[in-house]
Design a protein around this motif. Structure first.
Motif, PDB file in Angstrom:
ATOM      1  N   ALA A  60       3.227  -1.404   4.088  1.00 54.59           N
ATOM      2  CA  ALA A  60       2.880  -0.065   3.608  1.00 54.59           C
ATOM      3  C   ALA A  60       4.127   0.788   3.493  1.00 54.59           C
ATOM      4  O   ALA A  60       5.073   0.654   4.284  1.00 54.59           O
ATOM      5  N   ILE A  61       4.118   1.675   2.508  1.00 56.40           N
ATOM      6  CA  ILE A  61       5.212   2.629   2.325  1.00 56.40           C
ATOM      7  C   ILE A  61       4.622   4.029   2.338  1.00 56.40           C
ATOM      8  O   ILE A  61       3.732   4.337   1.540  1.00 56.40           O
ATOM      9  N   THR A  75       2.954  -6.123  -6.031  1.00 55.09           N
ATOM     10  CA  THR A  75       1.653  -5.602  -6.446  1.00 55.09           C
ATOM     11  C   THR A  75       1.264  -4.422  -5.573  1.00 55.09           C
ATOM     12  O   THR A  75       1.351  -4.488  -4.347  1.00 55.09           O
ATOM     13  N   ILE A  76       0.844  -3.341  -6.199  1.00 60.76           N
ATOM     14  CA  ILE A  76       0.330  -2.188  -5.468  1.00 60.76           C
ATOM     15  C   ILE A  76      -1.173  -2.398  -5.285  1.00 60.76           C
ATOM     16  O   ILE A  76      -1.933  -2.382  -6.251  1.00 60.76           O
ATOM     17  N   VAL A  77      -1.600  -2.604  -4.041  1.00 59.02           N
ATOM     18  CA  VAL A  77      -3.011  -2.920  -3.780  1.00 59.02           C
ATOM     19  C   VAL A  77      -3.800  -1.715  -3.291  1.00 59.02           C
ATOM     20  O   VAL A  77      -5.039  -1.770  -3.235  1.00 59.02           O
ATOM     21  N   ALA A  78      -3.111  -0.620  -2.959  1.00 56.93           N
ATOM     22  CA  ALA A  78      -3.814   0.583  -2.522  1.00 56.93           C
ATOM     23  C   ALA A  78      -2.932   1.803  -2.726  1.00 56.93           C
ATOM     24  O   ALA A  78      -1.715   1.750  -2.512  1.00 56.93           O
ATOM     25  N   PHE A  90      -7.027  -3.296   5.302  1.00 59.09           N
ATOM     26  CA  PHE A  90      -5.673  -3.655   5.725  1.00 59.09           C
ATOM     27  C   PHE A  90      -5.399  -5.155   5.596  1.00 59.09           C
ATOM     28  O   PHE A  90      -4.236  -5.565   5.597  1.00 59.09           O
ATOM     29  N   SER A  91      -6.434  -5.951   5.472  1.00 57.85           N
ATOM     30  CA  SER A  91      -6.243  -7.404   5.383  1.00 57.85           C
ATOM     31  C   SER A  91      -5.539  -7.809   4.087  1.00 57.85           C
ATOM     32  O   SER A  91      -4.975  -8.899   4.010  1.00 57.85           O
ATOM     33  N   LYS A  92      -5.568  -6.945   3.083  1.00 55.84           N
ATOM     34  CA  LYS A  92      -4.951  -7.253   1.795  1.00 55.84           C
ATOM     35  C   LYS A  92      -3.529  -6.699   1.680  1.00 55.84           C
ATOM     36  O   LYS A  92      -2.871  -6.867   0.653  1.00 55.84           O
ATOM     37  N   ALA A 103       0.851  -1.189   0.000  1.00 52.58           N
ATOM     38  CA  ALA A 103       0.000   0.000   0.000  1.00 52.58           C
ATOM     39  C   ALA A 103       0.883   1.233   0.000  1.00 52.58           C
ATOM     40  O   ALA A 103       1.870   1.293   0.735  1.00 52.58           O
ATOM     41  N   LEU A 104       0.526   2.211  -0.812  1.00 45.10           N
ATOM     42  CA  LEU A 104       1.269   3.464  -0.875  1.00 45.10           C
ATOM     43  C   LEU A 104       0.473   4.561  -0.187  1.00 45.10           C
ATOM     44  O   LEU A 104      -0.639   4.885  -0.602  1.00 45.10           O
ATOM     45  N   PHE A 105       1.021   5.099   0.878  1.00 41.58           N
ATOM     46  CA  PHE A 105       0.430   6.264   1.526  1.00 41.58           C
ATOM     47  C   PHE A 105       1.120   7.497   0.952  1.00 41.58           C
ATOM     48  O   PHE A 105       2.288   7.751   1.220  1.00 41.58           O
TER      49      PHE A 105
END
Length: 233
Positions: A45-46, A25-28, A39-41, A4-6
């Motif tokens: 996170a970065i 894989t970028i999932v968010a 968050f389950s996927k 996940a990318l914040f």
């Protein structure tokens, strides 16, 4: 690995490119307006968001048992809170002012040089950092880390932006379009000068280091630094 990318600015986009090239894989892609996050996927996170959002992002990830890598600067007044939360929740967290592999080697070189110069009072230390005009904070987090590396082994009591008295290291911060990041530490005496410089040619090095740190932290528990990732301790 599901990432996940914040923050999805220029760094977020570069991290996405590097991560995909390394078969992740970028999932968010999460920004300030994102409300519902699954968050389950998420494996890791970065965070390269804004200073005002960084601690909240870290807090959410740790509370949801997601390891998080943060490269956002300008929020470190809450760093100890993040460490305490991570330890309490048995989470996993890395903050670095700069994830570039070359910069982290430069940090070690800077510290080693400071040790050698410790007793040579005839040399005065100055620092300069140059970044693109869209960088919000000054001096850069990288410059502050470099200054701390000198302070640990010198008579100086701290650093000051631009001009400084004899007890503080001056850090000159320049903003020039399209400069990814240049940092120079100088030791100047009446007879000579010693300079060390790290020059980033693009942002890919920052992104690669962040992805490598994300790969490294999955499955671990604790608060870490890039010294742990690169086995520099």
């Amino acid at each position: 690995m599901n990432i996940a990318l914040f923050g999805y600015g220029r760094m977020g986009k570069m991290i996405e490119e590097v991560a995909i090239n390394r078969n992740h894989t970028i999932v968010a892609k999460i920004d300030a307006n994102t409300e519902n996050i699954d968050f389950s996927k998420i494996d890791v996170a970065i965070d390269f968001s804004l200073p005002s959002a960084a601690f909240g992002n870290i807090e959410k990830c740790i509370n949801n048992n997601v390891p998080i890598i943060s490269g956002t600067t300008g929020w470190l007044d809450k760093y100890n809170d993040a460490v305490a939360l991570c330890n309490e929740k048995k989470g996993a967290f890395i903050y670095a002012s700069n994830f570039s592999l070359g910069v982290n080697i430069f940090f070690e070189l800077n510290s080693y040089l400071a040790k050698m110069m410790k007793t040579l009072d005839q040399y005065a230390v100055t620092m300069e950092e140059i970044h693109h005009t869209k960088k919000l904070d000054a001096p850069s987090g990288t410059a502050i880390t470099l200054a701390e590396g000198v302070l640990e082994h010198s008579k100086y009591k701290g650093w000051q932006l631009d001009k400084a008295d004899e007890n503080h290291i001056p850090i000159v911060a320049k903003r020039i379009p399209e400069v990814p990041g240049t940092h120079t530490i100088s030791y100047n005496s009446n007879v000579d000068s010693i300079d060390i410089t790290h020059t980033a040619h693009n942002r890919e090095g920052f992104a690669l280091g962040a992805v490598i740190a994300a790969e490294w932290i999955v499955g671990k528990t604790g608060v870490f630094t890039m010294k742990d990732v690169l086995e520099l301790n």
